[in-house]
Design an enzyme around this catalytic site. Structure first.
Site, PDB file in Angstrom:
ATOM      1  N   ALA A 150      24.159 -75.023 -27.146  1.00 43.13           N
ATOM      2  CA  ALA A 150      22.850 -74.549 -26.693  1.00 43.13           C
ATOM      3  C   ALA A 150      22.141 -75.606 -25.840  1.00 43.13           C
ATOM      4  CB  ALA A 150      21.999 -74.152 -27.892  1.00 43.13           C
ATOM      5  N   HIS A 151      20.984 -75.239 -25.331  1.00 39.74           N
ATOM      6  CA  HIS A 151      20.177 -76.112 -24.465  1.00 39.74           C
ATOM      7  C   HIS A 151      19.855 -77.435 -25.135  1.00 39.74           C
ATOM      8  CE1 HIS A 151      16.595 -75.148 -26.895  1.00 39.74           C
ATOM      9  NE2 HIS A 151      17.160 -73.963 -27.017  1.00 39.74           N
TER      10      HIS A 151
END
Lengths: 308, 308, 308
Positions: free
Chosen positions: C227-228
């Site tokens: 994820a980010h």
């Protein structure tokens, strides 16, 4: 492009106010507090002493923050503060408005689009994406290397990440008397309503007889499996690596955490929270929080762990 | 195209009979009971009062159903019933025969196929699919945006979903004395036998020294990871989001539920059922059902939960 | 190409010795012990009687094995043994050096590359891969059907499997007062350092404000969700089907097993082992082993299971 406080004013929520020095503040980028330079717009989720320490440390001069901390005069003289009840939301709205790249809608020349497909105005289709006999609304962004198969209907302003596959054959077999597996027919389609966002490497199978339906405002992350005939209600979120089993029904405003697995045919209510890694084999009523393998109500899970 | 009962007669299993009015019944679509119109072919899995209520409610006039319920005369006068011991299987066979689109086998012009690849008659290859030095049988359907890498051998009538990657380098490293990771060689291939079906966004790695082998009739869902040197026996099913660790061996007619993880090197017998989300760290003997994290026999799991 | 012992000598680790007959041994392939022919190079991880039984049974004449077993004279007269403290590593180094295909670096003509992308010398880019405004180092291999989006920076000798998506929009929403979901801005990028290897069908999202960072020597398997704003330290391994939640921090030389899920924002130390299927909701200190749903230290897990 350089912005100032006047670019922000029209974007403020009702609960937001501006304090501090704001006439001479200019910004042209958004960064984290730590990486900010003197032309950065930043936000801080902290309150109290922690917030003040961040204000002291950051080079940013324009800061979106919460409303529970009084900002001392010395900072008000140096910097400008956008004070909001929901600083993350307020920051998102400002940045999305000012910094979103205007993408000229383009259907990339390498996209492979069926002659019978209908595609709305202002929709972008990325390189090497394959579109079957589908209806796609306007203002959509479909990224690269996707396959949107026949019999898919997509609303307006839908965003789809790269390598996502929509409308593939569902998975459902019966064994015949020789043990051979016979595929149940999948003649249905997929219906995706307005404002849905879907990540990359996600697979959404078409319905077997009826349709697989994703209601408006739903957000689906990367690497999610949505099986045949699933129904997802409005504004629900399905996080990465989750499996929604065939014919599962999910209510509105429900939050399904990463790596969850819903059994075929279960019904999950509105405003439900399903925790990370939950293996859900039963229906979940509205408003409840379930976790664990197998999943159970959070209170029950906590009690068992205490006794365990 | 409009069909009638005469199109169905040659497709009936031995245990199937036709009752009710059937001369004037015509159908041209398949739907759910609820969505059916008067020209729909439908099926119902229910029996008894529930079946009768569905018969009453649906607009469909031709219904495939089980053999445990006597159909009252009033319905026999209005509708036609295909009565079967295995109504789902019977329905599947009829629909697959009558409604399956005849796809003219096409190798799409955007597919990128190695000059040394050998591809059988009647095999379709979708847009933007990349095929290495492989041997692919006849009557296969390989969807869009796939990558079938060198040294893959595929049998006849194999179906592969979009964005699936077959023959990628396996994952196996040793640390050298400096802590750097050295890849174990992967010079093997992938062998996929006849009548295998594989979903979308699935990854099947090639063997390190030997081959990764998928036996005939195996069905693999979307988003499955099949590591190097896995062996899957005939007619087993591997459901979505499952990990088969390196060199795992799976018997015949075994059912691996969604979101299962098999440890490297485990052996799973024939006719085994592995439940949703099971984390399997030990071998499983023939015929057993295992569930849980870590996985254990179902009886043991139930007992622990009772005591827990 | 036929090799002999002189091709091996320069590739030996310090702890490795050659015993047995080695003048007349030639090899031109690598196989498993079982599938070997008389020109195969093989390795065996067993010791003692088990090793001797394998030596007896295999047709291979050149065998890499461990140093804990005395090789009887009769085998030394027939075969050649490469005796090593770390036979798997030694075997890998020999095979990687002698048998790795020399790939002529090619940017496939169907790759779609942004005019502003900068690509280093000797980097290969596969068919139908889409590259945005990125900087990619030298000696990289990027497979087919990938999408490397704008604002990604990739070091040297990085390998990326097919259908992998790097730099997609992260997933983070706030609800506004109407319950509508507003996307948090994602204006960051992805930074991938030297010698990173990434599998197929993996998704690595770009940072929201800062970057998602994969340090040098990291290996990521197939079907992983990063994820980010995740940070992965040097030489860590992330195995298949794992979710690394937003802003999670992972130390160096850490091993994350398949089907693990890390919660947003957790910090995992150096030299940590996270077991298969672990659902990690808390920080893990350096050097610990955690397992289970929810994850806990291995000792605690074993104790609970004993009591359970």
């Amino acid at each position: 492009m350089m912005f100032d406080i006047n670019n922000i004013r029209p974007l403020l929520e009702e609960d937001t106010s501006i304090v501090g020095d704001n006439d001479k503040i200019h910004f042209d980028n958004v960064k984290t507090l730590k990486e900010a330079d003197e032309h950065s717009l930043v936000w801080c989720k902290l309150e109290g002493e922690s917030l003040l320490a961040q204000i002291e440390a950051t080079k940013a001069k324009i800061i979106v923050c919460g409303n529970k901390t009084e900002i001392p005069d010395k900072y008000q003289k140096q910097k400008c503060f956008i004070i909001s009840e929901s600083p993350k939301l307020q920051f998102s709205k400002i940045v999305n408005e000012l910094f979103n790249k205007i993408i000229n809608p383009v259907i990339h020349k390498t996209a492979v689009i069926d002659a019978e497909a209908v595609i709305g105005e202002g929709t972008s289709i990325g390189a090497n994406t394959v579109i079957g006999k589908c209806k796609i609304g306007s203002g959509c962004i479909i990224n690269c290397n996707c396959h949107i198969d026949d019999n898919t209907e997509i609303g307006d302003r839908v965003v789809i990440g790269s390598s996502t596959v929509i409308g593939g054959t569902g998975f459902g077999y019966s064994r015949d008397i020789d043990g051979k597996l016979v595929l149940f027919p999948h003649v249905g389609g997929v219906v995706i309503k307005d404002d849905v966002e879907i990540g990359s490497n996600t697979s959404i199978d078409r319905g077997s007889l009826g349709n697989t339906i994703i209601s408006s405002g739903v957000k689906i992350d990367n690497l999610v499996h949505v099986a045949h005939n699933v129904f997802i209600g409005k504004n629900s979120l399905i996080i990465a690596n989750t499996v929604l089993g065939g014919s599962a029904i999910i209510g509105e405003n429900t939050w399904i955490a990463p790596s969850v697995c819903l059994k075929n045919g279960v019904t999950i209510g509105d405003n439900v929270t399903v925790g990370m890694g939950a293996i859900v084999t039963k229906n979940i009523p509205d408003g409840e929080t379930w976790v664990g393998n197998p999943a159970m109500p959070l209170e029950q899970f906590m009690k068992q762990r205490k006794n365990g």
